[in-house]
Scaffold this motif. Structure first.
Motif, PDB file in Angstrom:
ATOM      1  N   UNK A   1       0.856  -1.186   0.000  1.00  0.00           N
ATOM      2  CA  UNK A   1       0.000   0.000   0.000  1.00  0.00           C
ATOM      3  C   UNK A   1       0.888   1.230   0.000  1.00  0.00           C
ATOM      4  N   UNK A   2       0.290   2.376  -0.138  1.00  0.00           N
ATOM      5  CA  UNK A   2       1.015   3.637  -0.150  1.00  0.00           C
ATOM      6  C   UNK A   2       1.030   4.219   1.260  1.00  0.00           C
ATOM      7  N   UNK A   3       2.225   4.572   1.761  1.00  0.00           N
ATOM      8  CA  UNK A   3       2.314   5.113   3.108  1.00  0.00           C
ATOM      9  C   UNK A   3       3.715   5.584   3.455  1.00  0.00           C
ATOM     10  N   UNK A   4       3.864   6.040   4.693  1.00  0.00           N
ATOM     11  CA  UNK A   4       5.141   6.498   5.232  1.00  0.00           C
ATOM     12  C   UNK A   4       5.737   5.357   6.062  1.00  0.00           C
ATOM     13  N   UNK A   5       6.775   4.753   5.538  1.00  0.00           N
ATOM     14  CA  UNK A   5       7.332   3.538   6.150  1.00  0.00           C
ATOM     15  C   UNK A   5       7.842   3.793   7.559  1.00  0.00           C
ATOM     16  N   UNK A   6       8.603   4.838   7.760  1.00  0.00           N
ATOM     17  CA  UNK A   6       9.197   5.098   9.073  1.00  0.00           C
ATOM     18  C   UNK A   6       8.129   5.373  10.131  1.00  0.00           C
ATOM     19  N   UNK A   7       7.124   6.149   9.753  1.00  0.00           N
ATOM     20  CA  UNK A   7       6.066   6.450  10.714  1.00  0.00           C
ATOM     21  C   UNK A   7       5.259   5.209  11.076  1.00  0.00           C
ATOM     22  N   UNK A   8       4.957   4.379  10.079  1.00  0.00           N
ATOM     23  CA  UNK A   8       4.207   3.165  10.370  1.00  0.00           C
ATOM     24  C   UNK A   8       5.030   2.187  11.185  1.00  0.00           C
ATOM     25  N   UNK A   9       6.342   2.166  10.954  1.00  0.00           N
ATOM     26  CA  UNK A   9       7.220   1.310  11.755  1.00  0.00           C
ATOM     27  C   UNK A   9       7.164   1.732  13.225  1.00  0.00           C
ATOM     28  N   UNK A  10       7.091   3.058  13.460  1.00  0.00           N
ATOM     29  CA  UNK A  10       6.994   3.551  14.830  1.00  0.00           C
ATOM     30  C   UNK A  10       5.685   3.111  15.474  1.00  0.00           C
ATOM     31  N   UNK A  11       4.587   3.092  14.673  1.00  0.00           N
ATOM     32  CA  UNK A  11       3.299   2.643  15.204  1.00  0.00           C
ATOM     33  C   UNK A  11       3.382   1.204  15.690  1.00  0.00           C
ATOM     34  N   UNK A  12       3.903   0.316  14.843  1.00  0.00           N
ATOM     35  CA  UNK A  12       3.949  -1.093  15.213  1.00  0.00           C
ATOM     36  C   UNK A  12       4.976  -1.362  16.307  1.00  0.00           C
ATOM     37  N   UNK A  13       6.052  -0.571  16.342  1.00  0.00           N
ATOM     38  CA  UNK A  13       6.984  -0.690  17.462  1.00  0.00           C
ATOM     39  C   UNK A  13       6.283  -0.388  18.779  1.00  0.00           C
ATOM     40  N   UNK A  14       5.515   0.711  18.818  1.00  0.00           N
ATOM     41  CA  UNK A  14       4.790   1.076  20.046  1.00  0.00           C
ATOM     42  C   UNK A  14       3.803   0.001  20.449  1.00  0.00           C
ATOM     43  N   UNK A  15       3.045  -0.523  19.484  1.00  0.00           N
ATOM     44  CA  UNK A  15       2.002  -1.490  19.801  1.00  0.00           C
ATOM     45  C   UNK A  15       2.580  -2.810  20.271  1.00  0.00           C
ATOM     46  N   UNK A  16       3.584  -3.314  19.550  1.00  0.00           N
ATOM     47  CA  UNK A  16       4.187  -4.598  19.941  1.00  0.00           C
ATOM     48  C   UNK A  16       4.899  -4.450  21.289  1.00  0.00           C
ATOM     49  N   UNK A  17       5.547  -3.309  21.495  1.00  0.00           N
ATOM     50  CA  UNK A  17       6.230  -3.075  22.768  1.00  0.00           C
ATOM     51  C   UNK A  17       5.224  -3.034  23.918  1.00  0.00           C
ATOM     52  N   UNK A  18       4.063  -2.395  23.688  1.00  0.00           N
ATOM     53  CA  UNK A  18       3.026  -2.375  24.717  1.00  0.00           C
ATOM     54  C   UNK A  18       2.539  -3.777  25.046  1.00  0.00           C
ATOM     55  N   UNK A  19       2.389  -4.613  24.007  1.00  0.00           N
ATOM     56  CA  UNK A  19       1.948  -5.990  24.233  1.00  0.00           C
ATOM     57  C   UNK A  19       2.982  -6.771  25.058  1.00  0.00           C
ATOM     58  N   UNK A  20       4.243  -6.574  24.740  1.00  0.00           N
ATOM     59  CA  UNK A  20       5.316  -7.265  25.493  1.00  0.00           C
ATOM     60  C   UNK A  20       5.261  -6.865  26.956  1.00  0.00           C
TER      61      UNK A  20
END
Length: 588
Positions: free
Chosen positions: A472-491
């Motif tokens: 899809x079309x998007x901002x890779x670095x910003x989306x990487x930060x989103x998933x880092x935050x979410x996965x880190x919260x789950x951990x």
């Protein structure tokens, strides 16, 4: 005796005509009133012929000739009736187009002139020249009988035209647009044709004269029945219209009786119970929700209104419908007395969306203030922070210092402060639409690789099911930060280890859908709605800015959605949907 009986009969159509006049003054019913009054005059005219023991021949001749207008002027009445049907009540307008309007008006004027001429002739020796007494025995009792003059043909012409037009009116009545008018018009047309026809047969001794009186009563009753049915249909149509308007109203409307039973409910109100309006009539809230505290509260409030303790009840109420959805309702309850019975009327306006909009506006304003504050604070902190970081690194390189552990902790805390500053800056500055084609697998693989060691330390495994073709079309670095935050919260939420499951697929409606599910401690339901607000956090040392950044990147920058579902003690599920072309979606 015959005169008295027939004179009383003549009063019946007159009274009915007055009743119709006071209840309905539409042109069609005005015609009926005129016909009934003329019929009453005509029937009284006939009754004079049976007054042989009361009136002289001269008296009867004079008044019979004068009151003969009751039958003569029926011709203009039926012509007016035809004019109204063809010009105002015709269903398709076919006849009005076939017959010129000027022709109808000319016919109406001609009928008036002809009737007036016939009436004048009838009051001369050319119309009725004398009265004779007849006693032919049963069924023709003793009565006067007029001797007609040479111009009696004018009267017969008048009556013949009246019968002809009345017959045509029976057919034309079927073309009326309104059902109740159509039914009434057919009855009236038949009544006019029958009464005049029987009157003519009686006048020429084919039938006894009193038969016309009996027929007048019967057909008067027929018109009366038509009037009653018309009124009933009108009331029924009004009732149906009010019900339709009430059901189209999006507000919740109902009426209850003294036993707190629903006696009137619109469809919107029935929708709160997940049923049809007819299914909840004559039931109470307690019967529909036996275990509901809400139903008990509503009944107690309505008792106060009915008893006059609260003459008018206005309140903002929180209601839970049959699906369990929460709604905010502005409620107005008013006591109503109808035919001595105490009722209560309730009108409720759903303002749930308005409250959500207000909350969204407040949240937006809060984000705006936080953004402005964040920009100022971040810039003020970053400069001295850079200096402190440099001095700590310098001291750490000095071999003479023994407190290396303290310097390491200081350096880590400075790094943490720096992360907070970066998050503040991301909130404050507008995000540019510098998007490019990216693959979901690339982002998630990088995130899982960076957090692999941390996950191992907490005895956590990753179960990733990622479609490699999702792009899809998007901002890779910003989306990487989103998933880092979410996965880190789950951990951090999985204190005793477990598995974090991640799915990623393309949906049929043009979205890339990500699902992250953990087995952590979960989040209370009342706290889920506040996730994403600045400085709201479920962690002891958290700032709440991580999820705020995630919401901003997903919703505002990428035009997507992020949704949390959680059960305490079982874990949390996060669903993210990103449009494949957010810029294109925005421009549509």
């Amino acid at each position: 005796m015959y005169f008295t009986l027939l004179a009383i009969i003549a009063v019946i159509p007159f009274v009915l005509g007055i009743v119709i006049l006071f209840h309905n003054r539409t042109p069609l019913f005005n015609v009926a009133v005129a016909f009934l009054i003329l019929l009453a005059v005509w029937q009284f005219d006939i009754s004079l012929l049976y007054g042989t023991d009361l009136f002289s021949k001269e008296f009867v001749l004079r008044w019979f000739s004068l009151l003969r207008f009751g039958i003569i002027f029926n011709l203009p009445i039926v012509c007016l009736f035809m004019y109204l049907l063809l010009t105002r009540y015709s269903k398709t307008g076919f006849f009005a187009k076939t017959i010129p309007l000027a022709g109808l008006r000319l016919l109406l004027i001609a009928s008036v002139m002809l009737s007036m001429a016939v009436f004048v002739v009838s009051n001369t020796r050319y119309g009725i020249k004398n009265m004779t007494v007849y006693d032919d025995g049963y069924p023709f009792p003793l009565h006067y009988y007029p001797q007609f003059g040479d111009w009696q043909w004018a009267f017969l012409l008048n009556i013949g035209l009246t019968l002809l037009i009345a017959f045509v009116l029976i057919f034309l009545s079927f073309f009326l647009a309104v059902k109740e008018y159509r039914f009434f018009s057919v009855n009236l047309s038949i009544a006019i044709f029958t009464v005049i026809g029987i009157g003519m047969l009686s006048g020429y001794k084919i039938l006894p004269l009193f038969v016309s009186g009996i027929s007048s009563v019967m057909l008067t009753l027929l018109i009366f029945i038509g009037l009653i049915q018309n009124l009933n249909r009108g009331l029924k149509d009004q009732k149906n219209l009010l019900h339709k308007i009430m059901n189209l109203n999006p507000n919740y409307i109902y009426v209850k009786n003294e036993d707190h039973q629903f006696i009137l409910v619109n469809e919107a109100m029935a929708g709160l119970y997940g049923s049809e309006a007819d299914e909840i009539l004559y039931h109470t809230d307690l019967e529909l929700n036996p275990r509901s505290v809400q139903a008990v509260r509503i009944e107690m409030e309505e008792k106060k209104v009915m008893l006059g303790i609260k003459p008018k009840y206005e309140k903002l109420e929180k209601i839970v419908d049959y699906r369990g959805d929460t709604k905010w309702i502005e409620v107005l309850k008013i006591p109503v007395v109808l035919e001595g019975k105490q009722l209560i009327l309730c009108v409720g306006t759903d303002i749930t969306q308005r409250i959500r909009d207000e909350e969204y506006i407040l949240k937006t304003e809060k984000m705006s203030v936080v953004g402005e504050l964040a920009a100022g604070v971040a810039h003020e902190i970053r400069n001295p922070l850079t200096s402190l970081k440099g001095f700590v690194q310098f001291l750490g390189e000095d071999g003479t210092l023994s407190n290396h552990n303290i310097l390491r902790i200081m350096s880590e805390e400075i790094d943490r402060i720096n992360e907070v500053v970066d998050e503040l800056l991301l909130i404050a500055k507008p995000q540019g639409k510098s998007f490019k084609e990216i693959y979901a697998a690339e982002i998630l693989d990088d995130v899982l690789l960076m957090l692999k060691e941390t996950a191992n330390a907490f005895h956590i495994q990753f179960d990733a099911n990622i479609d490699p073709g999702v792009s899809f079309s998007g901002n890779k670095n910003h989306l990487k930060q989103v998933f880092l935050n979410l996965v880190k919260n789950s951990i951090e939420a999985m204190e005793f280890g477990g598995t974090i499951r991640i799915w990623c697929v393309n949906t049929s409606d043009g979205f890339a859908e990500f699902i992250l599910e953990d087995e952590g401690e979960g989040i209370e339901q009342d706290r889920i709605d506040k996730l994403g607000e600045p400085f709201f956090t479920t962690k002891e040392r958290g700032t709440g800015l991580g999820l705020t950044v995630c919401y901003k990147i997903i919703k505002e920058e990428h035009r997507g959605t992020i949704q949390f579902q959680s059960q305490v003690g079982k874990g949390t599920k996060v669903t993210i949907r990103l449009p494949l072309d957010p810029l294109g979606k925005e421009n549509v």
